[in-house]
Motif scaffolding. Structure first.
Motif, PDB file in Angstrom:
ATOM      1  N   THR A  64       0.833  -1.207   0.000  1.00 51.47           N
ATOM      2  CA  THR A  64       0.000   0.000   0.000  1.00 51.47           C
ATOM      3  C   THR A  64       0.865   1.253   0.000  1.00 51.47           C
ATOM      4  O   THR A  64       0.458   2.282   0.534  1.00 51.47           O
ATOM      5  CB  THR A  64      -0.919   0.008   1.232  1.00 51.47           C
ATOM      6  OG1 THR A  64      -0.111  -0.140   2.406  1.00 51.47           O
ATOM      7  CG2 THR A  64      -1.941  -1.088   1.176  1.00 51.47           C
ATOM      8  N   ILE A  65       2.042   1.181  -0.610  1.00 53.11           N
ATOM      9  CA  ILE A  65       2.996   2.294  -0.560  1.00 53.11           C
ATOM     10  C   ILE A  65       2.445   3.559  -1.220  1.00 53.11           C
ATOM     11  O   ILE A  65       2.714   4.666  -0.780  1.00 53.11           O
ATOM     12  CB  ILE A  65       4.365   1.887  -1.171  1.00 53.11           C
ATOM     13  CG1 ILE A  65       5.448   2.893  -0.811  1.00 53.11           C
ATOM     14  CG2 ILE A  65       4.299   1.688  -2.660  1.00 53.11           C
ATOM     15  CD1 ILE A  65       6.022   2.710   0.549  1.00 53.11           C
ATOM     16  N   SER A  66       1.623   3.401  -2.269  1.00 54.65           N
ATOM     17  CA  SER A  66       1.090   4.585  -2.952  1.00 54.65           C
ATOM     18  C   SER A  66      -0.413   4.761  -2.724  1.00 54.65           C
ATOM     19  O   SER A  66      -1.068   5.516  -3.429  1.00 54.65           O
ATOM     20  CB  SER A  66       1.379   4.491  -4.456  1.00 54.65           C
ATOM     21  OG  SER A  66       0.757   3.342  -4.982  1.00 54.65           O
ATOM     22  N   LYS A  67      -0.956   4.057  -1.742  1.00 54.41           N
ATOM     23  CA  LYS A  67      -2.393   4.099  -1.483  1.00 54.41           C
ATOM     24  C   LYS A  67      -2.767   5.124  -0.417  1.00 54.41           C
ATOM     25  O   LYS A  67      -3.884   5.616  -0.391  1.00 54.41           O
ATOM     26  CB  LYS A  67      -2.839   2.700  -1.043  1.00 54.41           C
ATOM     27  CG  LYS A  67      -4.316   2.448  -1.086  1.00 54.41           C
ATOM     28  CD  LYS A  67      -4.591   0.984  -0.776  1.00 54.41           C
ATOM     29  CE  LYS A  67      -6.068   0.756  -0.554  1.00 54.41           C
ATOM     30  NZ  LYS A  67      -6.350  -0.612  -0.143  1.00 54.41           N
ATOM     31  N   TYR A  68      -1.813   5.447   0.478  1.00 52.11           N
ATOM     32  CA  TYR A  68      -2.089   6.336   1.610  1.00 52.11           C
ATOM     33  C   TYR A  68      -1.068   7.461   1.680  1.00 52.11           C
ATOM     34  O   TYR A  68       0.100   7.276   1.335  1.00 52.11           O
ATOM     35  CB  TYR A  68      -2.019   5.560   2.934  1.00 52.11           C
ATOM     36  CG  TYR A  68      -3.030   4.465   3.084  1.00 52.11           C
ATOM     37  CD1 TYR A  68      -4.351   4.746   3.402  1.00 52.11           C
ATOM     38  CD2 TYR A  68      -2.671   3.136   2.923  1.00 52.11           C
ATOM     39  CE1 TYR A  68      -5.277   3.730   3.554  1.00 52.11           C
ATOM     40  CE2 TYR A  68      -3.591   2.115   3.077  1.00 52.11           C
ATOM     41  CZ  TYR A  68      -4.894   2.422   3.392  1.00 52.11           C
ATOM     42  OH  TYR A  68      -5.814   1.421   3.538  1.00 52.11           O
ATOM     43  N   ASP A  69      -1.525   8.613   2.173  1.00 51.16           N
ATOM     44  CA  ASP A  69      -0.622   9.673   2.611  1.00 51.16           C
ATOM     45  C   ASP A  69      -0.425   9.490   4.111  1.00 51.16           C
ATOM     46  O   ASP A  69      -1.383   9.229   4.840  1.00 51.16           O
ATOM     47  CB  ASP A  69      -1.208  11.060   2.338  1.00 51.16           C
ATOM     48  CG  ASP A  69      -1.037  11.479   0.894  1.00 51.16           C
ATOM     49  OD1 ASP A  69      -0.182  10.904   0.194  1.00 51.16           O
ATOM     50  OD2 ASP A  69      -1.759  12.397   0.458  1.00 51.16           O
ATOM     51  N   VAL A  70       0.802   9.646   4.572  1.00 55.03           N
ATOM     52  CA  VAL A  70       1.125   9.435   5.975  1.00 55.03           C
ATOM     53  C   VAL A  70       1.607  10.743   6.582  1.00 55.03           C
ATOM     54  O   VAL A  70       2.531  11.370   6.055  1.00 55.03           O
ATOM     55  CB  VAL A  70       2.212   8.336   6.136  1.00 55.03           C
ATOM     56  CG1 VAL A  70       2.527   8.102   7.597  1.00 55.03           C
ATOM     57  CG2 VAL A  70       1.784   7.051   5.452  1.00 55.03           C
ATOM     58  N   VAL A  71       0.973  11.156   7.684  1.00 58.85           N
ATOM     59  CA  VAL A  71       1.366  12.358   8.416  1.00 58.85           C
ATOM     60  C   VAL A  71       1.697  11.927   9.832  1.00 58.85           C
ATOM     61  O   VAL A  71       0.890  11.271  10.497  1.00 58.85           O
ATOM     62  CB  VAL A  71       0.243  13.413   8.419  1.00 58.85           C
ATOM     63  CG1 VAL A  71       0.676  14.656   9.164  1.00 58.85           C
ATOM     64  CG2 VAL A  71      -0.176  13.755   7.001  1.00 58.85           C
ATOM     65  N   VAL A  72       2.892  12.300  10.310  1.00 62.12           N
ATOM     66  CA  VAL A  72       3.383  11.810  11.598  1.00 62.12           C
ATOM     67  C   VAL A  72       3.811  12.973  12.481  1.00 62.12           C
ATOM     68  O   VAL A  72       4.454  13.912  12.012  1.00 62.12           O
ATOM     69  CB  VAL A  72       4.595  10.868  11.399  1.00 62.12           C
ATOM     70  CG1 VAL A  72       5.100  10.341  12.724  1.00 62.12           C
ATOM     71  CG2 VAL A  72       4.261   9.736  10.466  1.00 62.12           C
ATOM     72  N   ASN A  73       3.450  12.893  13.778  1.00 60.34           N
ATOM     73  CA  ASN A  73       4.022  13.739  14.821  1.00 60.34           C
ATOM     74  C   ASN A  73       4.777  12.806  15.750  1.00 60.34           C
ATOM     75  O   ASN A  73       4.176  11.909  16.338  1.00 60.34           O
ATOM     76  CB  ASN A  73       2.942  14.485  15.608  1.00 60.34           C
ATOM     77  CG  ASN A  73       2.413  15.671  14.863  1.00 60.34           C
ATOM     78  OD1 ASN A  73       3.086  16.215  13.995  1.00 60.34           O
ATOM     79  ND2 ASN A  73       1.206  16.084  15.191  1.00 60.34           N
ATOM     80  N   VAL A  74       6.080  13.019  15.891  1.00 59.85           N
ATOM     81  CA  VAL A  74       6.884  12.137  16.731  1.00 59.85           C
ATOM     82  C   VAL A  74       7.742  12.984  17.659  1.00 59.85           C
ATOM     83  O   VAL A  74       8.199  14.067  17.289  1.00 59.85           O
ATOM     84  CB  VAL A  74       7.746  11.179  15.869  1.00 59.85           C
ATOM     85  CG1 VAL A  74       8.785  11.914  15.067  1.00 59.85           C
ATOM     86  CG2 VAL A  74       8.385  10.100  16.701  1.00 59.85           C
TER      87      VAL A  74
END
Length: 136
Positions: A64-74
Motif C-alpha cells: 500500500t505504498i502509494s495508497k495512503y498519505d502518511v502524516v506523523v508527529n513524533v
C-alpha cells in the motif's frame, strides 16, 4: 446565502512507541504515498536510508505504498527509536484502515518492543559498569 457542506476526510490514527519515542501516525486514504514527519519530508527528516526503510516496512508488507498519505508527529528519544515508533503506529493505523492484520502481526510490526534503557544503580558508574577494582 448558499450553504457550503465540507466533506469530512476519512483518516485513521495509530499511536506507536519505542524506547522513549512516541509517534502519532495519521494515514489518509486516496493519497499518492507522501510521508511527512513533523512537517518535513521523510528524506529531509531521516538522513540514513535504514531509518527510511524501517518506516516504510508496513507499507511495503501490505503493498500500500502509494495508497495512503502518511502524516506523523513524533517526539522523544533518538532517530532509531523514532523510526521504530513510527513503524509501530503506522502498522496500527493500517489495521484500522482494513489492511491484512496477519501479515503485519507475522512480521512483528504490531508488537511493541519492550526493551528500555536500564536505570543506573548506586555504587556503579552506569547501569552495570562498576568502578575499577583494586586488590591492594
Amino acid at each position: 446565502m448558499a450553504k457550503v457542506s465540507a466533506k469530512k476526510k476519512v483518516q485513521f490514527w495509530g499511536t506507536g512507541r519505542r524506547k522513549k519515542s512516541i509517534a502519532r501516525v495519521r494515514i489518509i486514504p486516496g493519497g499518492n504515498g507522501t510521508i511527512t514527519i513533523n512537517g518535513r519530508d521523510i528524506d529531509q527528516y531521516f538522513g540514513l536510508d535504514t531509518m527510511k526503510y524501517i518506516v516504510r516496512q508496513p507499507l511495503n508488507a501490505t503493498d500500500t505504498i502509494s495508497k495512503y498519505d502518511v502524516v506523523v508527529n513524533v517526539s522523544g528519544g533518538g532517530y532509531t527509536g523514532q523510526a521504530g515508533a513510527i513503524r509501530h503506529g503506522l502498522s496500527r493505523a493500517l489495521v484500522l484502515a482494513g489492511e491484512d492484520k496477519a501479515i503485519l502481526k507475522k512480521s512483528g510490526f504490531l508488537t511493541r518492543d519492550p526493551r528500555m534503557k536500564e536505570r543506573k544503580k548506586y555504587g556503579l558508574k552506569k547501569a552495570r559498569k562498576a568502578p575499577q577494582f583494586s586488590k591492594r
